[in-house]
Design a protein around this motif. Sequence first.
Motif, PDB file in Angstrom:
ATOM      1  N   PRO A   1       0.805  -1.223   0.000  1.00 29.88           N
ATOM      2  CA  PRO A   1       0.000   0.000   0.000  1.00 29.88           C
ATOM      3  C   PRO A   1       0.838   1.273   0.000  1.00 29.88           C
ATOM      4  O   PRO A   1       0.387   2.310  -0.476  1.00 29.88           O
ATOM      5  CB  PRO A   1      -0.827  -0.123   1.278  1.00 29.88           C
ATOM      6  CG  PRO A   1      -0.103  -1.107   2.127  1.00 29.88           C
ATOM      7  CD  PRO A   1       0.564  -2.054   1.188  1.00 29.88           C
TER       8      PRO A   1
ATOM      9  N   THR B   1       1.441   1.401  -3.904  1.00 32.61           N
ATOM     10  CA  THR B   1       0.273   1.437  -4.789  1.00 32.61           C
ATOM     11  C   THR B   1      -0.721   2.524  -4.406  1.00 32.61           C
ATOM     12  O   THR B   1      -1.536   2.944  -5.224  1.00 32.61           O
ATOM     13  CB  THR B   1      -0.458   0.080  -4.764  1.00 32.61           C
ATOM     14  OG1 THR B   1      -0.986  -0.147  -3.437  1.00 32.61           O
ATOM     15  CG2 THR B   1       0.492  -1.052  -5.112  1.00 32.61           C
TER      16      THR B   1
ATOM     17  N   ARG C   1      -3.086   1.996  -2.425  1.00 34.71           N
ATOM     18  CA  ARG C   1      -4.325   1.294  -2.101  1.00 34.71           C
ATOM     19  C   ARG C   1      -4.150   0.545  -0.788  1.00 34.71           C
ATOM     20  O   ARG C   1      -3.095  -0.059  -0.556  1.00 34.71           O
ATOM     21  CB  ARG C   1      -4.688   0.296  -3.198  1.00 34.71           C
ATOM     22  CG  ARG C   1      -4.900   0.926  -4.576  1.00 34.71           C
ATOM     23  CD  ARG C   1      -5.428  -0.103  -5.573  1.00 34.71           C
ATOM     24  NE  ARG C   1      -4.536  -1.231  -5.739  1.00 34.71           N
ATOM     25  CZ  ARG C   1      -3.537  -1.279  -6.632  1.00 34.71           C
ATOM     26  NH1 ARG C   1      -3.294  -0.230  -7.418  1.00 34.71           N
ATOM     27  NH2 ARG C   1      -2.771  -2.353  -6.730  1.00 34.71           N
ATOM     28  N   PRO C   2      -5.144   0.574   0.076  1.00 34.24           N
ATOM     29  CA  PRO C   2      -5.017  -0.146   1.349  1.00 34.24           C
ATOM     30  C   PRO C   2      -4.921  -1.645   1.110  1.00 34.24           C
ATOM     31  O   PRO C   2      -5.462  -2.179   0.140  1.00 34.24           O
ATOM     32  CB  PRO C   2      -6.305   0.218   2.100  1.00 34.24           C
ATOM     33  CG  PRO C   2      -7.278   0.600   1.025  1.00 34.24           C
ATOM     34  CD  PRO C   2      -6.455   1.239  -0.058  1.00 34.24           C
ATOM     35  N   ARG C   3      -4.215  -2.313   1.983  1.00 33.52           N
ATOM     36  CA  ARG C   3      -4.080  -3.758   1.880  1.00 33.52           C
ATOM     37  C   ARG C   3      -5.399  -4.412   2.245  1.00 33.52           C
ATOM     38  O   ARG C   3      -6.021  -4.048   3.251  1.00 33.52           O
ATOM     39  CB  ARG C   3      -2.973  -4.243   2.819  1.00 33.52           C
ATOM     40  CG  ARG C   3      -2.645  -5.729   2.693  1.00 33.52           C
ATOM     41  CD  ARG C   3      -1.366  -6.060   3.457  1.00 33.52           C
ATOM     42  NE  ARG C   3      -1.536  -5.909   4.880  1.00 33.52           N
ATOM     43  CZ  ARG C   3      -1.920  -6.887   5.696  1.00 33.52           C
ATOM     44  NH1 ARG C   3      -2.178  -8.080   5.218  1.00 33.52           N
ATOM     45  NH2 ARG C   3      -2.036  -6.667   6.973  1.00 33.52           N
TER      46      ARG C   3
END
Length: 256
Positions: free
Chosen positions: A235, A238, A240-242
């Motif tokens: 994350p 990216t 984005r949260p895992r």
Amino acid sequence: MQLSFNKLRTFGECALKYRYAYVERLPRPPVKSLLFHRRLHAALARYHLLARRDGQVRLDELLGVYRESMQADRDPSVEQTKAYQEGEAILRLYHQTESARERVPAYLEHKLRVPFGPYTLTGVVDRIDFADGGGYSLVDYKLDRELPEGNAADRSPQLSFYALIVFEGLGVLPDELRLHFLRHGVEHVSHRGRSDLAATVGWVDEAAARMREERRWSPSEGAGCRTCAFWAHCPAKTGRPRPPAPVWQQGALDLG
């Protein structure tokens, strides 16, 4: 719970990387340099096995063993690769320096698996030599392109870990610990006493406790990110949260 130095180092660098590598065991792309390292280590071990016959190693024989291990006998074009030529240069330098030193190894590429309280310590020691006076000298090979400043052996946690597992597994405390920088033919030499081993035990115990208690598995950005195989899942990279993962059984996970 099995603990190697690589696992301890990975967790210290980044808890999330540790989880991806050793808990979830996400697939990683093959690293060509690792295969090169293994084959070079095999050739170095072969050097000392050849030396045990009559105390002498003929360079052409050593290079022939290396050629076979790199599969250049099947595909001669391998000899034109940069990796192959670097390995040959390393072996030529190693033959030159080790022939002058006339050291006698007791163990080569020695695997150790040591029960240690609630966990097991594991590792592969590149070389352990008989030292003058009846003791032992532990050697770890390094392929650094640049020599570290100062005495890197004095500040090497890996040597401390190896000294501990040799002491626990073989019952001897090495008289000296050496980092052998293969590209330079230079060694950094250090020593560890019993008080140093006690400090290493404390470090291992603390790291193992944190592994078992970890619940957040947060990423830690740093120098290790450059070679991390898990960018696509991280994350921190990216944005984005895992995805949430169940942790209710985490206490029963095999973390090593």
